[in-house]
Design a protein around this motif. Structure first.
Motif, PDB file in Angstrom:
ATOM      1  N   SER A  19       0.805  -1.125  -0.132  1.00 47.16           N
ATOM      2  CA  SER A  19       0.024  -0.137  -0.007  1.00 47.16           C
ATOM      3  C   SER A  19       0.799   1.199   0.123  1.00 47.16           C
ATOM      4  CB  SER A  19      -0.768   0.054   1.195  1.00 47.16           C
ATOM      5  OG  SER A  19      -1.942  -0.929   1.176  1.00 47.16           O
ATOM      6  N   LEU A  20       0.702   2.169  -1.093  1.00 45.85           N
ATOM      7  CA  LEU A  20       1.480   3.358  -1.147  1.00 45.85           C
ATOM      8  C   LEU A  20       0.394   4.295  -1.495  1.00 45.85           C
ATOM      9  CD1 LEU A  20       4.318   2.287  -3.470  1.00 45.85           C
ATOM     10  CD2 LEU A  20       4.363   2.448  -1.165  1.00 45.85           C
ATOM     11  N   THR A  21       0.969   5.691  -0.932  1.00 43.44           N
ATOM     12  CA  THR A  21       0.208   6.880  -1.102  1.00 43.44           C
ATOM     13  C   THR A  21       0.933   7.751  -1.810  1.00 43.44           C
ATOM     14  OG1 THR A  21      -1.113   6.523   0.869  1.00 43.44           O
ATOM     15  CG2 THR A  21      -1.048   8.813   0.121  1.00 43.44           C
ATOM     16  N   CYS A  22       0.300   8.821  -2.425  1.00 39.66           N
ATOM     17  CA  CYS A  22       1.096   9.702  -3.438  1.00 39.66           C
ATOM     18  C   CYS A  22       0.421  11.010  -2.883  1.00 39.66           C
ATOM     19  CB  CYS A  22       0.970   9.793  -4.887  1.00 39.66           C
ATOM     20  SG  CYS A  22       1.530  10.987  -5.800  1.00 39.66           S
ATOM     21  N   GLY A  23       0.901  12.060  -2.304  1.00 33.49           N
ATOM     22  CA  GLY A  23       0.676  13.164  -1.934  1.00 33.49           C
ATOM     23  C   GLY A  23       0.722  14.234  -2.863  1.00 33.49           C
ATOM     24  N   VAL A  24      -0.096  15.130  -3.428  1.00 32.01           N
ATOM     25  CA  VAL A  24      -0.089  16.026  -4.301  1.00 32.01           C
ATOM     26  C   VAL A  24      -0.195  17.458  -3.807  1.00 32.01           C
ATOM     27  CG1 VAL A  24      -1.264  16.842  -6.507  1.00 32.01           C
ATOM     28  CG2 VAL A  24      -1.375  14.665  -5.898  1.00 32.01           C
ATOM     29  N   SER A  25       0.846  18.154  -3.710  1.00 33.72           N
ATOM     30  CA  SER A  25       0.936  19.242  -3.326  1.00 33.72           C
ATOM     31  C   SER A  25       1.035  20.646  -4.456  1.00 33.72           C
ATOM     32  CB  SER A  25       2.040  19.708  -2.335  1.00 33.72           C
ATOM     33  OG  SER A  25       3.283  19.485  -3.225  1.00 33.72           O
ATOM     34  N   GLY A  26       0.343  21.654  -4.091  1.00 35.15           N
ATOM     35  CA  GLY A  26       0.461  22.787  -5.016  1.00 35.15           C
ATOM     36  C   GLY A  26      -0.733  22.834  -6.254  1.00 35.15           C
ATOM     37  N   GLY A  27      -1.505  21.902  -6.407  1.00 34.99           N
ATOM     38  CA  GLY A  27      -2.614  21.748  -6.983  1.00 34.99           C
ATOM     39  C   GLY A  27      -3.718  20.782  -6.708  1.00 34.99           C
ATOM     40  N   THR A  28      -4.664  20.268  -7.480  1.00 36.69           N
ATOM     41  CA  THR A  28      -5.755  19.383  -6.994  1.00 36.69           C
ATOM     42  C   THR A  28      -5.575  18.224  -7.810  1.00 36.69           C
ATOM     43  OG1 THR A  28      -7.396  20.313  -8.539  1.00 36.69           O
ATOM     44  CG2 THR A  28      -7.068  21.405  -6.872  1.00 36.69           C
ATOM     45  N   LEU A  29      -6.512  17.357  -7.646  1.00 40.58           N
ATOM     46  CA  LEU A  29      -6.556  15.998  -8.360  1.00 40.58           C
ATOM     47  C   LEU A  29      -7.433  16.189  -9.685  1.00 40.58           C
ATOM     48  CD1 LEU A  29      -6.617  13.196  -5.673  1.00 40.58           C
ATOM     49  CD2 LEU A  29      -4.721  14.260  -6.943  1.00 40.58           C
TER      50      LEU A  29
END
Lengths: 121, 110
Positions: A19-29
């Protein structure tokens, strides 16, 4: 500027779930495709799958029975679940943003730095 | 075995020009856009080329690409030591409904 960062356990036991997570900063999905890609030792890049801003998903046929990619409940994160792992799943795992494209998904324009996952008992 | 075929390695002297080929089929390169990526060891891959021949922002003019039929190529001119990396082509595959990559080409600047 949009940045991606992978996180999760670096060691997973055989037959268990990665299980891995990818955090997105500076924008939206919104408006993009959100991909997982891996590089195994001695091999090239392998696309695992994506989920899109319209909630579509697509997976590599060779991994489809074991993979789930989804948006996390937390803001601006998406995750990868890979079940029944074996040593062959040992790799550097990257998350990457895919551009919307015209008729098909566009290129991977932003990548995370990658996270090493080793499958071993 | 990768769906897209690239040479495993290429080498050339500094200041020279090298090309890397990428061969596919009508279900991928022949019908969809090709993108190219540079991958330095221990780093994240970076997008060099998208939509067959468009350079990504900030990519040097020394990089160029083209496509004809079911094959594509990446050219690097004025080779520098910093160009030593693995290079990958990629395209959407209509038959697989997914992305396919080439096996990667290791560039050595002699």
């Amino acid at each position: 500027q949009v940045q991606l960062q992978e996180s999760g356990p670096g060691l997973v036991k055989p037959a268990e779930t990665l299980s891995l997570t990818c955090g997105v900063s500076g924008g939206t999905l919104r408006h993009y495709y959100w991909n997982w890609i891996r590089k195994s030792p001695g091999k090239g890049l392998e696309w695992i799958g994506f989920f899109s801003y319209s909630a579509d998903t697509s997976y590599n046929p060779s991994l489809k029975s074991r993979v789930t990619i989804s948006e996390d409940d937390s803001d601006n994160q998406f995750s990868l679940r890979l079940t029944s792992v074996t040593a062959a799943d040992t790799a550097v795992y990257f998350c990457a943003r895919g551009e919307p494209g015209v008729q098909t998904p566009g290129a991977f324009d932003i990548w995370g730095p990658g996270t090493v996952v080793t499958v071993s008992s | 075995q990768s769906v897209l075929t690239q040479p495993p390695s290429v080498s050339e002297a500094p200041r020279q020009r090298v090309t890397i080929s990428c061969s596919g089929s009508t279900s991928n390169i022949g019908n969809n856009a090709v993108s190219w990526y540079q991958h330095l060891p221990g780093k994240a891959p970076t997008l060099l080329i998208y939509y067959d021949d468009l350079k990504s922002s900030g990519v040097s003019d020394r990089f160029s690409a083209s496509k004809s039929g079911t094959s594509a190529s990446l050219a690097i001119s004025g080779l520098q030591s910093e160009d030593e990396a693995d290079y990958y082509c990629a395209a959407w595959d209509d038959r697989l409904s997914g992305w396919v990559f080439g096996g990667g080409t290791k560039l050595t600047v002699l």
